[in-house]
Design an enzyme around this catalytic site. Structure first.
Site, PDB file in Angstrom:
ATOM      1  N   HIS A 185       0.659  -1.156   0.151  1.00 54.41           N
ATOM      2  CA  HIS A 185       0.411   0.172  -0.254  1.00 54.41           C
ATOM      3  C   HIS A 185       0.783   1.444   0.082  1.00 54.41           C
ATOM      4  O   HIS A 185       0.691   2.408  -0.647  1.00 54.41           O
ATOM      5  CB  HIS A 185      -1.051  -0.004   1.274  1.00 54.41           C
ATOM      6  CG  HIS A 185      -2.441   0.738   0.732  1.00 54.41           C
ATOM      7  ND1 HIS A 185      -2.282   0.935  -0.015  1.00 54.41           N
ATOM      8  CD2 HIS A 185      -3.662   0.157   1.412  1.00 54.41           C
ATOM      9  CE1 HIS A 185      -3.568   1.613   0.099  1.00 54.41           C
ATOM     10  NE2 HIS A 185      -4.642   1.293   0.486  1.00 54.41           N
ATOM     11  N   ASP A 228      -2.215   1.754  -4.579  1.00 52.46           N
ATOM     12  CA  ASP A 228      -3.410   2.434  -4.149  1.00 52.46           C
ATOM     13  C   ASP A 228      -4.829   1.210  -4.343  1.00 52.46           C
ATOM     14  O   ASP A 228      -4.222   0.409  -5.018  1.00 52.46           O
ATOM     15  CB  ASP A 228      -4.717   3.496  -4.771  1.00 52.46           C
ATOM     16  CG  ASP A 228      -3.511   4.852  -4.467  1.00 52.46           C
ATOM     17  OD1 ASP A 228      -2.599   4.916  -3.506  1.00 52.46           O
ATOM     18  OD2 ASP A 228      -2.877   5.699  -5.110  1.00 52.46           O
TER      19      ASP A 228
END
Length: 448
Positions: free
Chosen positions: A419, A423
């Site tokens: 992450h 995204d």
């Protein structure tokens, strides 16, 4: 003059190796290319060949011995030649100004080239590990030790009353009385086996008549003793723990309708064309990585760098652990070439014949458990990569298609993403790009 046989450096980050088995013994003739010994590295077991001719004069590191890379483990020369008293130490790597310590080495494993003791190597400085405290030395008198050994017990829990807390004979006697040792029932064979295995009889529950400890009880206790993890398992544990605790994992799962592709593959199989479901998935992943370069990237938490080539890792489960052979430049391969490369690497992995370069440098990894009847799972990202794809089994399921409930062959794929650089929306788009390709049979007709 005798030639030194050095422990090779199979991988960029390998610091030490263990000799599993010597295939030559002292006094044996050695020719160039002969396999001298087998080593266990952090990735696999590998054979080490000789680059010298002569006689194996001396083995310095026995089977089971672990030594640093470049350390001399044996000498090859002519009978009667004097062996140096002290093996020459590894040559330290040069340190360029204001740069990390770097030099280059070639491994002497399998089909590589020369094996110099002072062969250059890649050396990356690591933080000094904190040394664990030395275990406390047990203070026990000789008579007390003999009694404990004869009784087949572990004296460590005994509180010593001698000088400085030393365990003396009366302490062992009192301990045995407190534990009702006299009432302990055990067969002579079981007691002999327990002594040989250095077990503590007081920790074993007997399952024989009236609680008697039997040979089967001892065998069970031996099976439960802690066993050292292999180097491969230790490194797998270390790297994946590091990845999972330091990388913010994000998971996206999509269901892929494989019905049409499975039927198309069946027609290809009838024509003796070798493609597997994994081949189609690998190609779909490769094509999608070209469309989503962020997924084919790496980060150190401060910078992000894109990999212009797709080096696709395929997780292969072995009895000794997990290895990840790498299909290099997968984006340059046709579907048939991808199949051939994959089949070759997987076979080498299962036969323990992978070379270090074939297990490093991946930019993205696939873990396929489709053959293991798995509905869904998540995989841990390999260090240095941005994502990994977990592929589950293809199963028949009722689904709604054109407002009708029909049976289709559905496969779930789960993308684990870092992450820090990917995204959620981007991960979903990438997973759906793979899905779209696998469900588009017309695409595969142009690629076969």
């Amino acid at each position: 003059m005798p030639s030194p046989i050095a422990m090779p450096k199979p991988g960029q980050f390998t610091e030490e190796c263990t000799i599993v088995k010597w295939l030559k013994k002292e006094g044996d003739k050695v020719a160039k290319g002969d396999i001298l010994f087998e080593i266990e590295t952090d990735k696999a077991n590998m054979e080490v060949e000789s680059f010298f001719e002569g006689t194996l004069l001396k083995i310095l590191t026995p089977e089971g011995g672990t030594v640093p890379v470049q350390a001399v483990v044996a000498w090859v020369g002519q009978p009667g030649e004097a062996i140096p008293a002290t093996p020459p130490p590894p040559t330290p790597a040069a340190k360029p100004a204001a740069q990390p310590e770097v030099s280059v080495q070639k491994s002497a494993v399998s089909q590589t080239q020369t094996a110099d003791v002072a062969a250059p190597q890649v050396v990356i400085q690591k933080p000094q590990a904190v040394q664990p405290a030395a275990p406390r030395k047990l203070k026990i008198s000789p008579r007390a030790k003999v009694l404990a050994e004869r009784s087949v017990i572990n004296p460590a829990p005994i509180r010593g009353t001698g000088p400085g807390g030393r365990i003396v004979e009366k302490d062992v006697v009192a301990y045995l009385e407190a534990k009702s040792y006299a009432q302990l029932k055990i067969t002579p064979t079981a007691k002999e086996m327990a002594a040989k295995e250095k077990l503590d009889l007081l920790s074993i529950r007997g399952t024989g008549d009236a609680g008697k400890i039997t040979v089967e009880d001892i065998k069970r206790a031996v099976a439960e003793k802690p066993k050292a993890m292999s180097k491969m398992r230790q490194v797998i544990a270390q790297r994946l723990t590091q990845s999972f605790t330091s990388t913010p994992h994000f998971f996206v799962t999509v269901s892929v309708d494989m019905t049409d592709l499975v039927a198309y593959r069946a027609t290809l199989k009838a024509k003796n064309m070798p493609y597997s479901v994994t081949d189609f998935i690998a190609m779909a992943v490769t094509l999608s990585l070209k469309e989503f370069p962020a997924v084919n990237s790496s980060t150190d938490g401060k910078s992000v760098w894109w990999h212009s080539k797709v080096n696709l890792g395929l997780a292969v489960s072995l009895e000794s652990g997990l290895v990840v052979p790498v299909i290099r430049d997968a984006d340059d391969l046709t579907l048939l070439e991808l199949h051939d490369r994959s089949a070759t690497l997987v076979e080498k992995a299962r036969n323990g014949k992978l070379l270090p370069d074939e297990m490093s440098g991946s930019t993205f990894t696939m873990s396929n458990m489709g053959m293991m009847n798995v509905e869904n799972f998540t995989a841990i990202i390999n260090p240095g990569e941005a994502a990994i794809l977990a592929v589950s089994s293809t199963t028949k399921q009722p689904v709604v298609k054109d407002d009708k409930v029909v049976v289709r062959q559905i496969m779930k794929i789960t993308l684990s993403s870092d992450h820090q650089i990917i995204d959620g929306a981007h991960a979903a788009q990438f997973a759906n790009a793979i899905k779209a390709k696998l469900e588009n049979v017309e695409l595969w007709k142009t690629l076969v």
